[in-house]
Every structure is written in C-alpha cells, then in structure tokens.
Scaffold this active site. Structure first.
Site, mmCIF file in Angstrom:
data_model
loop_
_atom_site.group_PDB
_atom_site.id
_atom_site.type_symbol
_atom_site.label_atom_id
_atom_site.label_comp_id
_atom_site.label_asym_id
_atom_site.label_seq_id
_atom_site.Cartn_x
_atom_site.Cartn_y
_atom_site.Cartn_z
ATOM 1 N N LYS A 121 0.903 -1.062 -0.067
ATOM 2 C CA LYS A 121 0.059 0.009 0.030
ATOM 3 C C LYS A 121 0.731 1.193 -0.020
ATOM 4 C CE LYS A 121 -1.530 2.183 3.530
ATOM 5 N NZ LYS A 121 -1.986 2.745 4.789
ATOM 6 N N ASP A 139 -6.438 1.178 0.900
ATOM 7 C CA ASP A 139 -6.384 1.277 2.535
ATOM 8 C C ASP A 139 -7.618 0.746 3.032
ATOM 9 O OD1 ASP A 139 -8.249 3.235 1.822
ATOM 10 O OD2 ASP A 139 -7.080 4.878 2.838
#
Length: 216
Positions: A121, A139
């Site tokens: 991420k 996320d």
C-alpha cells in the site's frame, strides 16, 4: 455482486462528488511521502500532518534520521500510534536508502517494498503521488467501499480488492480513483455512520440497501 457497468457508474458519481480528491498527507518530496505514509498506518492523516509539520523541519534527509538516538526520534513521533516500531523502521529504511540506493527513493514499487516498514500500500502511494506512476493503493477506506458496494466479497483479501479495481478501471485513472475512493469512504461512506439516505450509489449498493431496509 456489482457488474462492471455498475462500477463505471460508481466511478462517474464519485468523480462528480469529489473531483478534487488528492493525497492529504503533506509532503515536499518522495522521501517525506515515504515517512508520512509509514507513519499513517493505523493513524489519521490529520495527526500525521500535525507531527510531520515539525518533523520535516528537523529531518531533511535519510542521514538526518540516523544522526539522532532512536529514543529522540521516538519522542518526536510519540503522539502517533506504534511510534516505537515506526521510529525503528524509519531509521532502518534511511540506512538502506543510503547504503543501497544512494540516498534516493527508488521509483519501482517492488523495490520500494524492500524498505523496512514499506508494504504494498505504501509503495503504491509513493510511486503514484511522487513519481506519477499509475497505481491503486487499497487502504481501509477503499477496501470498505469496494466490499460494501459488492465489488468484492467480504472475505476477499486486500490484494484481491486491488486487482479487481485495477482490472475494471482504466489504468490512467488508477491514481485518481484511489484518491476519490478514499474521500468517498472518509467523508461519505464512513465506517460507523455511512450517509446511505443521500448516497447516489444507493440503488446499486449491496450494503446500503440492507441498511435502509433495516431502518424501515
């Protein structure tokens, strides 16, 4: 489950709602973005920005983070959750940047994930925002929105969510879609109190229709 045509409708509506969605982590360069994104794990961007306002005045380069004892860096970021582990990772990645990458943040996502504390991420956030490489970071907001809409199954992994959104979204839109889904999840489809009654996606949203039927 959501269809590809319905997903395109979602993207159009979310773009209309949040045309100016952007990275809310304040940073001046790729290295600062790496640090800010690392600090943002399990923490709000607002708190991170509050901390980095002073942090980035004190530390400008990877070498700066290595010139202080770990206890001092911990103290500088103490108000952020998991600050001990994050301070350790910041110093470790700073050392790796200096010894293996000439002090520069690598532009390749897979190379970035070699850095301590930098997962997929974070790497996606950095390559897309610092280097303009199309990427789609997932996320908690992006994952929640995708699963509530029925884009993905509840049991799907974060990687499965990322891969499906990328398959169904034009590559040149990945970065902006990432930001817009975050804004949609952060300010509209909130974790605790999603604004289903006023949502333009309600007619095709699996979770929204369930919530509305429960509420009568």
């Amino acid at each position: 489950m959501l269809t590809k045509t319905e997903w395109q409708f979602c993207l159009t509506e979310i773009d209309r709602m949040f045309p100016d969605a952007h990275c809310e982590l304040v940073h001046g360069n790729a290295f600062e973005l790496v640090v800010a994104t690392l600090l943002s794990a399990q923490c709000t961007d607002i708190l991170v920005n509050r901390v980095t306002a002073d942090l980035f005045k004190k530390y400008k380069t990877p070498g700066d983070y290595l010139e202080v004892p770990i206890e001092e860096l911990q103290s500088d970021i103490r108000s952020i959750g998991l600050y001990r582990n994050k301070a350790k990772n910041i110093q470790a990645l700073s050392m790796m940047l200096l010894t293996q990458f000439g002090g520069k943040v690598p532009e390749d996502r897979d190379t970035l994930t070699m850095l301590p504390g930098v997962g997929r991420k974070t790497a996606n956030v950095v390559v897309s925002n610092a280097f303009g490489v199309p990427a789609l970071a997932v996320d908690t907001h992006v994952e929640r929105v995708a699963k509530r809409l029925g884009m993905n199954r509840w049991k799907d992994s974060v990687l499965a969510v990322e891969e499906k959104i990328m398959r169904w979204t034009p590559r040149e839109q990945w970065t902006q879609t990432h930001h817009q889904l975050i804004f949609f999840g952060r300010y509209h489809c909130k974790a605790q109190k999603p604004n289903c009654p006023e949502c333009p996606l309600l007619s095709i949203c699996r979770e929204g229709k369930k919530r509305m039927s429960r509420n009568g």
